[in-house]
Design a protein around this motif. Sequence first.
Motif, PDB file in Angstrom:
ATOM      1  N   SER A  72     -12.940   2.800  -1.103  1.00  0.00           N
ATOM      2  CA  SER A  72     -11.957   3.428  -0.221  1.00  0.00           C
ATOM      3  C   SER A  72     -12.581   3.878   1.101  1.00  0.00           C
ATOM      4  O   SER A  72     -13.672   4.461   1.131  1.00  0.00           O
ATOM      5  CB  SER A  72     -11.260   4.623  -0.877  1.00  0.00           C
ATOM      6  OG  SER A  72     -10.315   5.193   0.022  1.00  0.00           O
TER       7      SER A  72
ATOM      8  N   PHE B  95       1.425   8.162   2.060  1.00  0.00           N
ATOM      9  CA  PHE B  95       1.659   7.081   1.102  1.00  0.00           C
ATOM     10  C   PHE B  95       2.419   7.646  -0.100  1.00  0.00           C
ATOM     11  O   PHE B  95       2.289   8.821  -0.438  1.00  0.00           O
ATOM     12  CB  PHE B  95       0.330   6.468   0.636  1.00  0.00           C
ATOM     13  CG  PHE B  95      -0.478   5.873   1.747  1.00  0.00           C
ATOM     14  CD1 PHE B  95      -0.351   4.536   2.083  1.00  0.00           C
ATOM     15  CD2 PHE B  95      -1.359   6.661   2.478  1.00  0.00           C
ATOM     16  CE1 PHE B  95      -1.098   3.990   3.120  1.00  0.00           C
ATOM     17  CE2 PHE B  95      -2.112   6.120   3.520  1.00  0.00           C
ATOM     18  CZ  PHE B  95      -1.973   4.780   3.836  1.00  0.00           C
TER      19      PHE B  95
ATOM     20  N   GLU C 229      -9.481  11.498   1.692  1.00  0.00           N
ATOM     21  CA  GLU C 229      -8.653  12.526   1.056  1.00  0.00           C
ATOM     22  C   GLU C 229      -8.939  12.671  -0.438  1.00  0.00           C
ATOM     23  O   GLU C 229      -8.979  13.781  -0.972  1.00  0.00           O
ATOM     24  CB  GLU C 229      -7.169  12.217   1.263  1.00  0.00           C
ATOM     25  CG  GLU C 229      -6.691  12.345   2.688  1.00  0.00           C
ATOM     26  CD  GLU C 229      -6.829  11.060   3.476  1.00  0.00           C
ATOM     27  OE1 GLU C 229      -6.300  11.003   4.598  1.00  0.00           O
ATOM     28  OE2 GLU C 229      -7.463  10.111   2.965  1.00  0.00           O
TER      29      GLU C 229
ATOM     30  N   LEU D 111       0.824  -1.212   0.000  1.00  0.00           N
ATOM     31  CA  LEU D 111       0.000   0.000   0.000  1.00  0.00           C
ATOM     32  C   LEU D 111       0.854   1.257   0.000  1.00  0.00           C
ATOM     33  O   LEU D 111       0.321   2.363   0.013  1.00  0.00           O
ATOM     34  CB  LEU D 111      -0.953   0.006   1.201  1.00  0.00           C
ATOM     35  CG  LEU D 111      -1.996  -1.113   1.234  1.00  0.00           C
ATOM     36  CD1 LEU D 111      -2.967  -0.899   2.387  1.00  0.00           C
ATOM     37  CD2 LEU D 111      -2.753  -1.216  -0.078  1.00  0.00           C
TER      38      LEU D 111
ATOM     39  N   ALA E 119       0.100   7.316  -5.798  1.00  0.00           N
ATOM     40  CA  ALA E 119      -1.253   7.808  -6.060  1.00  0.00           C
ATOM     41  C   ALA E 119      -1.882   7.120  -7.261  1.00  0.00           C
ATOM     42  O   ALA E 119      -3.099   6.927  -7.303  1.00  0.00           O
ATOM     43  CB  ALA E 119      -1.232   9.318  -6.282  1.00  0.00           C
TER      44      ALA E 119
ATOM     45  N   GLY F  82      -1.482  -0.423  -4.038  1.00  0.00           N
ATOM     46  CA  GLY F  82      -2.601   0.410  -3.622  1.00  0.00           C
ATOM     47  C   GLY F  82      -2.550   1.822  -4.179  1.00  0.00           C
ATOM     48  O   GLY F  82      -1.532   2.286  -4.692  1.00  0.00           O
ATOM     49  N   GLU F  83      -3.675   2.502  -4.062  1.00  0.00           N
ATOM     50  CA  GLU F  83      -3.825   3.906  -4.472  1.00  0.00           C
ATOM     51  C   GLU F  83      -4.233   4.727  -3.255  1.00  0.00           C
ATOM     52  O   GLU F  83      -5.211   4.405  -2.576  1.00  0.00           O
ATOM     53  CB  GLU F  83      -4.905   4.020  -5.548  1.00  0.00           C
ATOM     54  CG  GLU F  83      -5.275   5.467  -5.892  1.00  0.00           C
ATOM     55  CD  GLU F  83      -6.560   5.578  -6.695  1.00  0.00           C
ATOM     56  OE1 GLU F  83      -7.258   6.598  -6.541  1.00  0.00           O
ATOM     57  OE2 GLU F  83      -6.869   4.653  -7.467  1.00  0.00           O
ATOM     58  N   HIS F  84      -3.468   5.784  -2.977  1.00  0.00           N
ATOM     59  CA  HIS F  84      -3.820   6.704  -1.897  1.00  0.00           C
ATOM     60  C   HIS F  84      -3.468   8.119  -2.311  1.00  0.00           C
ATOM     61  O   HIS F  84      -2.617   8.333  -3.189  1.00  0.00           O
ATOM     62  CB  HIS F  84      -3.089   6.350  -0.596  1.00  0.00           C
ATOM     63  CG  HIS F  84      -3.532   5.062   0.018  1.00  0.00           C
ATOM     64  ND1 HIS F  84      -2.979   3.846  -0.323  1.00  0.00           N
ATOM     65  CD2 HIS F  84      -4.504   4.787   0.920  1.00  0.00           C
ATOM     66  CE1 HIS F  84      -3.578   2.878   0.355  1.00  0.00           C
ATOM     67  NE2 HIS F  84      -4.506   3.426   1.116  1.00  0.00           N
ATOM     68  N   HIS F  85      -4.090   9.088  -1.642  1.00  0.00           N
ATOM     69  CA  HIS F  85      -3.909  10.490  -2.020  1.00  0.00           C
ATOM     70  C   HIS F  85      -3.626  11.352  -0.795  1.00  0.00           C
ATOM     71  O   HIS F  85      -4.192  12.429  -0.635  1.00  0.00           O
ATOM     72  CB  HIS F  85      -5.149  10.982  -2.773  1.00  0.00           C
ATOM     73  CG  HIS F  85      -5.404  10.227  -4.040  1.00  0.00           C
ATOM     74  ND1 HIS F  85      -4.819  10.565  -5.239  1.00  0.00           N
ATOM     75  CD2 HIS F  85      -6.155   9.121  -4.283  1.00  0.00           C
ATOM     76  CE1 HIS F  85      -5.205   9.716  -6.177  1.00  0.00           C
ATOM     77  NE2 HIS F  85      -6.022   8.831  -5.616  1.00  0.00           N
ATOM     78  N   SER F  86      -2.748  10.866   0.085  1.00  0.00           N
ATOM     79  CA  SER F  86      -2.332  11.642   1.245  1.00  0.00           C
ATOM     80  C   SER F  86      -0.815  11.545   1.376  1.00  0.00           C
ATOM     81  O   SER F  86      -0.188  10.645   0.796  1.00  0.00           O
ATOM     82  CB  SER F  86      -3.014  11.115   2.519  1.00  0.00           C
ATOM     83  OG  SER F  86      -2.289  10.020   3.055  1.00  0.00           O
TER      84      SER F  86
ATOM     85  N   PHE G 146     -10.720   5.942   2.892  1.00  0.00           N
ATOM     86  CA  PHE G 146     -10.006   7.201   3.070  1.00  0.00           C
ATOM     87  C   PHE G 146     -10.746   8.312   2.319  1.00  0.00           C
ATOM     88  O   PHE G 146     -11.173   8.124   1.180  1.00  0.00           O
ATOM     89  CB  PHE G 146      -8.573   7.085   2.529  1.00  0.00           C
ATOM     90  CG  PHE G 146      -7.721   6.104   3.271  1.00  0.00           C
ATOM     91  CD1 PHE G 146      -6.796   6.550   4.203  1.00  0.00           C
ATOM     92  CD2 PHE G 146      -7.831   4.736   3.039  1.00  0.00           C
ATOM     93  CE1 PHE G 146      -5.996   5.655   4.892  1.00  0.00           C
ATOM     94  CE2 PHE G 146      -7.042   3.831   3.725  1.00  0.00           C
ATOM     95  CZ  PHE G 146      -6.117   4.287   4.653  1.00  0.00           C
TER      96      PHE G 146
ATOM     97  N   ASP H 221       2.790   2.713   2.283  1.00  0.00           N
ATOM     98  CA  ASP H 221       2.754   3.627   3.420  1.00  0.00           C
ATOM     99  C   ASP H 221       4.137   4.208   3.705  1.00  0.00           C
ATOM    100  O   ASP H 221       5.160   3.559   3.534  1.00  0.00           O
ATOM    101  CB  ASP H 221       2.209   2.927   4.657  1.00  0.00           C
ATOM    102  CG  ASP H 221       3.071   1.759   5.113  1.00  0.00           C
ATOM    103  OD1 ASP H 221       3.199   0.787   4.345  1.00  0.00           O
ATOM    104  OD2 ASP H 221       3.623   1.818   6.232  1.00  0.00           O
TER     105      ASP H 221
END
Length: 351
Positions: free
Chosen positions: A113, A55, A117, A8, A58, A48-52, A115, A10
């Motif tokens: 998601s 991590f 953000e 992910l 994106a 994984g994909e995150h926008h904060s 999350f 992190d």
Amino acid sequence: MEIGILSLSDLQTDPATGHPYDPARRTREIVTYAIAADQAGLDVFGLGEHHSPDFSVANPAIPLAAVAQATSRIRLTSAVSVVSTLDPVRLHQDFASLDHLSNGRAEIIAGRSAFLEAFTLFGIDVAHYDDVFAEKLDLLLALREGSEYVTWSGRHRPALDHLPVPPRPQQKKLPLWLGVGGTPTSIERAAALGLPMALGLIGGDIRRARPLSEHYRTLGQTAGHRADALRLAVTSHFYLGATSQAARTDLYPYYREYLRPKTPGGRGRLVGPDDFQAVSGPFGALMAGSPQEVIDKILAERELLGIDRFIGQVDFGGMPAVMVNRSVELLATEVAPAIRAELGPAAPPAA
């Protein structure tokens, strides 16, 4: 049965400097884990994909494209793509291009998601959380059906009126799984659509997931879908050591760091030694221990839930690369061969 790993991406705090790990270095390390998994003969790698700022990745398609050029057989998937906040047209185009680069090894795991953000970043009203997801998933399904021209309309995205959406993937259509965290409506959606389901088990007792897996398959078959189309994957935090005690001793500080709240009132929880021992026990969701212990737990999940794919989250909490690589090596050389000997080779990719 398929065996794989995921990240992910992190970003934790480096205890030597007090600063977060460098996202560029972290992303490059993740690519090396995927290459090692391919070379060792594992079946699937997810990102994984995150926008904060917590991590490093994106858009999973970009690092996965780098992996595609350095690997030959491992399947490459998002884990998950946050369809609610994405344009499904661009998502399908990105993974169709990945499919070309990987010679037909791309997949998508679509999810909503937990999350928020991304919703703020892309201007999506969380009041329409489920409606937006359902509508955009419908468009993604229309895109992957393979028609030369696509016609579609909805409330939350401009319509497509008999438009081409190139490129088409190398595969007949991109394999699409639905990522769920145990919410009944998500399970019912996967069943109604006849989509393979990826269930995140990140805590508690795996036996509690049995009613969810049975509900999914019962509803799916009632809706007219073939039993072999209703495939189930499980993802869990994962770490292998030479012995059960060594694995637990080595992993605990990183697992605790990964889950602890990083800001007052923020997401996460403090995991004490007793909690850790419980979640890593024989029926705990945490896959941590010796190779034989983890073999037994994966086979137990197969018997309890009927899983077709297991994916371990192998790098979290600031775990150093040497630990991650050793864990992946043990998964590939000791756990996966034993699982395959017991259950047979991996099934064909989900469609």
